[in-house]
Design an enzyme around this catalytic site. Structure first.
Site, short mmCIF file in Angstrom:
data_model
loop_
_atom_site.label_atom_id
_atom_site.label_comp_id
_atom_site.label_asym_id
_atom_site.label_seq_id
_atom_site.Cartn_x
_atom_site.Cartn_y
_atom_site.Cartn_z
N ASP A 89 -36.31 -66.27 -42.43
CA ASP A 89 -36.24 -67.07 -41.21
C ASP A 89 -35.42 -68.34 -41.44
O ASP A 89 -35.73 -69.14 -42.33
CB ASP A 89 -37.66 -67.46 -40.77
CG ASP A 89 -38.54 -66.26 -40.56
OD1 ASP A 89 -38.29 -65.50 -39.62
OD2 ASP A 89 -39.48 -66.06 -41.36
N ASP A 146 -33.15 -72.31 -46.67
CA ASP A 146 -32.82 -73.35 -45.69
C ASP A 146 -33.84 -74.47 -45.65
O ASP A 146 -33.69 -75.39 -44.84
CB ASP A 146 -32.71 -72.73 -44.30
CG ASP A 146 -34.06 -72.21 -43.80
OD1 ASP A 146 -34.69 -72.89 -42.96
OD2 ASP A 146 -34.50 -71.16 -44.27
N ASP A 188 -34.11 -66.24 -48.47
CA ASP A 188 -35.14 -66.48 -47.47
C ASP A 188 -34.76 -65.68 -46.22
O ASP A 188 -33.61 -65.26 -46.06
CB ASP A 188 -35.23 -67.97 -47.17
CG ASP A 188 -36.27 -68.28 -46.12
OD1 ASP A 188 -37.41 -67.82 -46.25
OD2 ASP A 188 -35.92 -68.97 -45.14
#
Length: 234
Positions: free
Chosen positions: A17, A177, A15
């Protein structure tokens, strides 16, 4: 023995961001620019942080809802376009690499793994950020929220990235995240590692990942533990 030999791993999907970069300051600035253009008060940075993870349309929808506006698709579309323009004008002004990000990508490249960024952020924006930090030579595949027909938490983006790297769900690991990262990995049949401190407001331990790490500096130790667990079950 390398990580590939020990585990059969061929690809790592990251990922963007909250995993590789902290982009909240720039996203929050664009969000508040949009709110101001509509006559609304700004949001705190931490409020915007909790809204990130499902793409810009969902972020705009959540930001407007926080100011008491519930939008249908017709009303949402022009606001999303304006948000894209505001954010596109300043993608990297205050965005920073997260601890261990560059080193993890470099270690993956040295190990001969295929590397990809898989993010709900638009592909063009994502490529600009990857290039800004000089990571484009390390990451040959970038899959954004507009690359495929569906976004995370659907599995399509992960499967597309893995295929481009010559990997299968069994030989790829998602590193993220958020719940969207975990859910998309589960739907794709992939293992998933979650990095603490990301966006979304849910504790990393509660997301249902195979393993949780403090920073990306811990990633390859975590991958070795995953391989050992798989061997023990075999």
């Amino acid at each position: 023995m390398g990580i590939q030999d020990a585990s059969g791993l061929k690809a790592l999907l990251f990922d963007l961001d909250g995993t590789l970069v902290d982009s909240v300051p720039d996203i929050a600035a664009a969000t508040n620019q949009l709110l101001d253009s509509e006559g609304h008060a700004p949001l705190e940075v931490d409020e915007v942080r909790r809204m990130i993870g499902h793409g810009i349309p969902k972020l705009v929808e959540r930001a407007m809802a926080a100011r008491g506006r519930v939008l249908d698709a017709e009303a949402l579309a022009p606001l999303v376009a304006r948000m894209m323009a505001f954010y596109g004008d300043n993608l990297t002004g205050r965005t920073a690499l997260l601890p261990g990000a560059r080193e993890a990508l470099e270690e993956g490249a040295r190990a001969g793994l295929g590397l990809a960024v898989v993010t709900n952020k638009p592909e063009g924006f994502s490529r600009t950020i990857v290039a800004h930090f000089g990571l484009d030579d390390l990451v040959p595949v970038v899959v954004g929220g507009d690359t495929c027909a569906t976004r995370k938490p659907a599995p399509e983006m992960l499967l597309h990235a893995a295929a481009k790297l010559g990997a299968t769900p069994a030989t790829a690991v998602m590193v993220g995240d958020s719940g969207a990262d975990v859910d998309s990995a589960r739907a794709a049949g992939m293992k998933v590692v979650v990095v603490r401190g990301g966006y979304g407001g849910v504790a990393a331990e509660d997301l249902g990942a195979d393993i949780v790490i403090d920073t990306l500096a811990d990633l390859f130790d975590a991958l070795k533990r995953l391989a050992e667990t798989a061997d023990a079950r075999a």
